[in-house]
Design an enzyme around this catalytic site. Sequence first.
Site, PDB file in Angstrom:
ATOM      1  N   GLY A  36      71.797 -68.649 -39.630  1.00 19.72           N
ATOM      2  CA  GLY A  36      73.117 -69.280 -39.476  1.00 19.72           C
ATOM      3  C   GLY A  36      73.012 -70.767 -39.182  1.00 19.72           C
ATOM      4  O   GLY A  36      73.907 -71.362 -38.578  1.00 19.72           O
ATOM      5  N   LYS A  72      80.334 -57.249 -30.167  1.00 22.69           N
ATOM      6  CA  LYS A  72      79.196 -57.955 -29.550  1.00 22.69           C
ATOM      7  C   LYS A  72      78.474 -57.036 -28.560  1.00 22.69           C
ATOM      8  O   LYS A  72      77.249 -57.023 -28.491  1.00 22.69           O
ATOM      9  CB  LYS A  72      79.678 -59.229 -28.851  1.00 22.69           C
ATOM     10  N   ARG A  81      74.507 -55.513 -28.325  1.00 23.96           N
ATOM     11  CA  ARG A  81      73.711 -55.488 -27.075  1.00 23.96           C
ATOM     12  C   ARG A  81      73.102 -54.103 -26.838  1.00 23.96           C
ATOM     13  O   ARG A  81      71.917 -53.983 -26.545  1.00 23.96           O
ATOM     14  CB  ARG A  81      74.595 -55.843 -25.867  1.00 23.96           C
TER      15      ARG A  81
END
Length: 316
Positions: free
Chosen positions: A12, A134, A138
């Site tokens: 990215g 997100k 994790r």
Amino acid sequence: MDEKKSKVLIIGATGNLGYHLAEFSLKFSHPTFVLVRDSAFNDPVKVQKLQSLSNCGATLIKGSLEDEKSLLEAVKQVEVVICSIPSKHVLEQMVLVRVIKEAGCIKRFIPSEFGADPDRIQISDMDYNFYLRKAEIRRLVEAEGIPYTYISCNFLMSYLLPSLVQPGLKTPPRDKIRVFGDGNVKAVFVKEQDVAAFTICSMDDPRTLNKVLYLRPPGNVCSMNELVEIWESKIGKKLEKIYVSEDELLIKIKETPYPDNMQMIFIYSAFVKGDHTYFDIDSHSGAEGTQLFPNVKYATISEFLETLLEQASISE
């Protein structure tokens, strides 16, 4: 410092934050590899960024998160992987986690987070799974036993701060300002370049291994009332404050279609619920960046607002 600098793969790197991550990785003398998809070469802005990184010593590797073979080849060349992809694509890191596990050579993985801590936010029923995705990455990283650091920098300064947290505005107001909630709840803003510097400092540091690195830099933890005060002192006049209650904000969020309401949802999370600051950092699972790395110089909110003032006077 003579220890060997880890080799880093950045995914990215043509993005806003990703570019700074690659820049600081090179600046801090890490052998830096950048994953580049073919389509990037059709975009003049991306080409310019890649050229600049390449000139500074980065190695460009063709590949993408969709191409497992090229991804594995890239990952096998490094010891650290940093992913900085747009939030809507975070689940695409599932392949990356699998590849990192298979490669077996990665000493640290920093997944794409760079916001509020997804395990601490109190708005999970209203954020369209923004943070759940997100958190899902994790759990996957932890289940696979991959060594990690999560970067919880809260708001990036380019988000909301240029308008002084006024949805719909591009520049800070000069007369009236909306203040959300009671205006006393503190949120955190960190400049993209500084997030990148703290991230690169953390990746070889044993103190951040399998922890969340929170950024709460002194001077950058601010309530809306304090933001208004700093701005007033810079423009030399008082603003009329219009207080928007929690209920009014929730109604506005409900009435506004997704994704146009996300800005207000993030404001609600940070400045009403206090998701950036309501908890103390637990030293078993987290650490604070400016305490670990006191030598990293960072821009304060006051300095950032000063640059907005200068831009305003140039354009007038």
